[in-house]
Design a protein around this motif. Structure first.
Motif, PDB file in Angstrom:
ATOM      1  N   VAL A 417     -48.592 -91.396 100.584  1.00  0.00           N
ATOM      2  CA  VAL A 417     -49.063 -91.028  99.236  1.00  0.00           C
ATOM      3  C   VAL A 417     -47.841 -90.722  98.387  1.00  0.00           C
ATOM      4  O   VAL A 417     -47.104 -89.763  98.653  1.00  0.00           O
ATOM      5  CB  VAL A 417     -50.015 -89.810  99.273  1.00  0.00           C
ATOM      6  N   GLU A 418     -47.635 -91.530  97.356  1.00  0.00           N
ATOM      7  CA  GLU A 418     -46.435 -91.365  96.532  1.00  0.00           C
ATOM      8  C   GLU A 418     -46.538 -90.177  95.594  1.00  0.00           C
ATOM      9  O   GLU A 418     -45.604 -89.386  95.468  1.00  0.00           O
ATOM     10  CB  GLU A 418     -46.183 -92.642  95.735  1.00  0.00           C
ATOM     11  N   ALA A 475     -35.711 -92.893  86.825  1.00  0.00           N
ATOM     12  CA  ALA A 475     -35.828 -92.431  88.211  1.00  0.00           C
ATOM     13  C   ALA A 475     -37.127 -91.651  88.304  1.00  0.00           C
ATOM     14  O   ALA A 475     -37.667 -91.176  87.298  1.00  0.00           O
ATOM     15  CB  ALA A 475     -34.644 -91.557  88.604  1.00  0.00           C
ATOM     16  N   ASP A 476     -37.656 -91.516  89.514  1.00  0.00           N
ATOM     17  CA  ASP A 476     -38.813 -90.638  89.681  1.00  0.00           C
ATOM     18  C   ASP A 476     -38.399 -89.188  89.490  1.00  0.00           C
ATOM     19  O   ASP A 476     -39.164 -88.394  88.929  1.00  0.00           O
ATOM     20  CB  ASP A 476     -39.427 -90.849  91.070  1.00  0.00           C
ATOM     21  N   VAL A 492     -38.809 -92.898  94.554  1.00  0.00           N
ATOM     22  CA  VAL A 492     -39.790 -92.615  95.608  1.00  0.00           C
ATOM     23  C   VAL A 492     -40.725 -93.807  95.781  1.00  0.00           C
ATOM     24  O   VAL A 492     -41.206 -94.389  94.803  1.00  0.00           O
ATOM     25  CB  VAL A 492     -40.602 -91.350  95.279  1.00  0.00           C
ATOM     26  N   LYS A 493     -41.001 -94.141  97.034  1.00  0.00           N
ATOM     27  CA  LYS A 493     -41.965 -95.187  97.359  1.00  0.00           C
ATOM     28  C   LYS A 493     -42.693 -94.780  98.630  1.00  0.00           C
ATOM     29  O   LYS A 493     -42.070 -94.394  99.626  1.00  0.00           O
ATOM     30  CB  LYS A 493     -41.241 -96.524  97.588  1.00  0.00           C
ATOM     31  N   VAL A 572     -30.612 -91.833  95.759  1.00  0.00           N
ATOM     32  CA  VAL A 572     -31.460 -91.660  96.939  1.00  0.00           C
ATOM     33  C   VAL A 572     -32.721 -92.496  96.782  1.00  0.00           C
ATOM     34  O   VAL A 572     -33.409 -92.414  95.747  1.00  0.00           O
ATOM     35  CB  VAL A 572     -31.836 -90.183  97.153  1.00  0.00           C
ATOM     36  N   VAL A 573     -33.015 -93.304  97.780  1.00  0.00           N
ATOM     37  CA  VAL A 573     -34.297 -94.008  97.868  1.00  0.00           C
ATOM     38  C   VAL A 573     -35.112 -93.307  98.938  1.00  0.00           C
ATOM     39  O   VAL A 573     -34.726 -93.279 100.115  1.00  0.00           O
ATOM     40  CB  VAL A 573     -34.095 -95.492  98.214  1.00  0.00           C
TER      41      VAL A 573
END
Length: 626
Positions: A417-418, A475-476, A492-493, A572-573
């Motif tokens: 869940v993102e 970016a998220d 974020v993924k 950061v991923v």
């Protein structure tokens, strides 16, 4: 001449302060301590007048008689001095007047401890010839032993030479300078380079205490250099520490530089196909004798060489220099355990009718034997793909380079869940790290970023954090640590919701691409502008300071603008598709062939992203899920 050892009483300090640059070796047979030092001194004394006597402008060296070895500290040491007369490269003799001459005074220190030897010369250009003079009673230390002893972490300089075919789109050699170059290596593009020399931080005991020093080493040449100690006593202490460190058993070589090319055995190598002359890069360490830079340029860029194989380990070179024929040079490759040698002889020696030009031909032919072959300047390419460079055999092949993941603990959160459930009337900004639109606690990855990603040693949130989720997002999340001056962009993924969480490339492709496209926002000016421009969006109220919700972006905008020069950048991923268990299965080769192939492709994708981030001085990180 036979030198008898003096009594074992320690000798007084000598009035010398040598630079600690040593050729390390090991005695064969019965030679030990004083007898080894005296024997080695005889070989050096005999070799010195012969070094560099042939090229124009280089005169003979006149050496003093070495004194019998005496004990200094734990070493048996003998010394000699010599005078060297050279003609400067710019000087020309006119008429009957002699050209100006440079006169240099040099020192050689020979030290032995047991069967270990060291030669320290103020003119390091003699080391190659001294290596040959040491035989058959002495060997230089092996490449493996030198690398294991003197290649450490935090590399400050790396001299690298390529073993790929010459091409306009890739350099044949390069030098890197930095603070910790093991992190700056290209795990893909640098696979066709090997390092000929390196400066790195090495810890070893000196005078009873472990010290860290930045040590230079050329492993293939048995050379190590440290610096200039304060006096003779310090020199002896540090030299003994270096020799003891090289002799310490059971040391494994560093794996920090495994991205670089590796040697292979000679088994199955096809015949020679072509050659190139690649002089050493390490001119700053006086790797060649005076005036040899011009010789290096001639042979690297002005000499034509046509290669004809004469067997699996033999070839003949038809050599020309600026259209002037030099003759046919026969070369035999002599495989050895640690280093492969080249033996050469001129089969034909055409001479021009003009005496001055004929003298140039003779000098060039002598250079071929004395420098190109003996100093292993010649690089030989084989039709099976191997390359002999610097006396070592390499096989340039693309190797799968592992990406280094950061394990993260997502216990209590939903990795598939993102972001939390939200609606137009119950917006995302309200739901993140709170209650979602259904009244349930947010356990999405967005909540994990807010609640778990940026915690200090006490488990307390720190710094500024803001979300920019939505269309045209940069970016998220963006995090600014205004104490340590670190900016982090987080993309974020969510992991796949169905089926086992096997390694996947597609799960990363979109989010990695998005992260790379927004790298420009790690620049504090672009970041400030983006945060300021989006102030009126609903998501602009998703801001935290030390874990406490803020009413707007005003504080983080000021923090972005106030970042000092030299701040740290991180990209950061956050994609927990790859579990730590799956990573281990793949890297331990117990996963299925399809998953192994997928993991290799994912590592290539992420290594490529890391290199792109490095281009803007940013660190790149992605995770596995514990």
């Amino acid at each position: 001449m036979t030198l008898a050892p003096r009594p074992a009483a320690a000798a007084p300090a000598l009035p010398y302060r040598p630079y600690l640059s040593a050729l390390l070796g090991q005695a064969r047979g019965r030679w030990r301590n004083a007898t080894a030092a005296n024997r080695l001194a005889q070989a050096v004394e005999a070799a010195l007048p012969l070094i560099g006597a042939v090229p124009p402008g280089v005169g003979p060296r006149t050496a003093s008689v070495p004194l019998p070895a005496v004990r200094h500290g734990g070493l048996w040491i003998t010394t000699m001095t010599y005078r060297q007369v050279t003609t400067p490269a710019w000087a020309v003799a006119v008429g009957g007047a002699a050209a100006p001459q440079d006169i240099s005074e040099h020192l050689v220190v020979i030290a032995c401890k047991g069967d270990r030897t060291a030669i320290c010369g103020s003119d390091t250009s003699i080391y190659g010839a001294l290596h040959r003079a040491m035989r058959p009673d002495f060997d230089i230390l092996s490449h493996a032993d030198m690398e294991a002893a003197f290649v450490g972490a935090e590399a400050k300089a790396i001299w690298m030479s390529g073993v790929h075919a010459r091409t306009a789109v890739k350099p044949t050699a390069k030098t890197l300078m930095g603070e910790a170059l093991e992190y700056a290596l290209d795990p893909l593009g640098d696979q066709t380079f090997y390092f000929s020399a390196m400066r790195s931080r090495v810890a070893f005991p000196i005078g009873g205490a472990v010290q860290e020093k930045v040590i230079g080493v050329a492993p293939g040449q048995g050379r190590v250099w440290v610096g200039r100690p304060s006096d003779w006593t310090a020199f002896v202490t540090e030299l003994e520490a270096v020799m003891d460190h090289a002799a310490a058993p059971g040391r494994a070589r560093s794996v920090l530089f495994d991205a670089l090319a590796r040697t292979v055995p000679f088994a199955g190598v096809g015949p020679p196909e072509s050659v190139a002359v690649a002089p050493p890069d390490l001119f700053s360490e006086a790797e060649v004798e005076p005036n040899a830079r011009e010789t290096a340029v001639r042979w690297a860029y002005e000499v034509g060489l046509v290669c004809t194989p004469t067997g699996p380990l033999g070839l003949t070179l038809a050599a020309t220099w600026q259209g002037l024929p030099l003759g046919d040079l026969a070369i035999d490759i002599v495989p050895g355990g640690d280093k492969h040698e080249l033996d050469g002889r001129w089969l034909t020696t055409p001479r021009h009718a003009t005496p001055a030009i004929a003298a140039e031909q003779d000098a060039m032919r002598e250079d071929a034997l004395r420098l190109v072959l003996e100093k292993t300047w010649l690089r030989i390419y084989f039709d099976t793909g191997e390359v002999l460079a610097g006396g070592r055999l390499f096989r340039p092949r693309f190797r799968d380079a592992l990406f280094v993941y950061t394990p993260r603990d997502f216990t209590g959160y939903d990795v598939d869940v993102e972001k939390p459930v939200h609606t137009k009337t119950y917006p995302l900004v309200r739901a993140i790290a709170g209650l979602d639109a259904n009244g349930n606690r947010d356990t999405s990855l967005f909540a994990w970023v807010v609640e778990r990603m940026f915690l200090d040693a006490r488990g307390v949130p720190y710094g500024w954090l803001a979300s920019d989720d939505g269309s045209m997002e940069f970016a998220d999340f963006v995090h600014i640590d205004d104490v340590n001056n670190i900016v982090t962009l987080v993309h974020v993924k969510a992991a796949n919701a169905t089926g086992p969480r096997h390694v996947s490339v597609s799960a990363f492709e979109v989010v990695v691409s998005q992260a790379i496209k927004n790298l420009r926002h790690l620049d504090h000016v672009h970041l400030h502008e983006a945060l300021h421009r989006g102030q009126k969006k609903k998501i602009a109220r998703a801001v935290w300071r030390d874990g406490v919700r803020q009413i707007n972006r005003a504080g983080i905008i000021r923090a972005a603008l106030g970042l000092p020069s030299g701040y740290t950048k991180r990209l950061v991923v956050l994609q927990p598709q790859l579990t730590e268990a799956e990573r281990l299965d793949c890297e331990n080769k117990v996963a299925t062939p399809k998953r192994l192939d997928t993991k290799a492709r994912l590592d290539t994708l992420l290594n490529g992203a890391r290199l792109t981030a490095m281009a803007v001085e940013a660190e790149f990180e992605t995770c596995t899920a514990l």
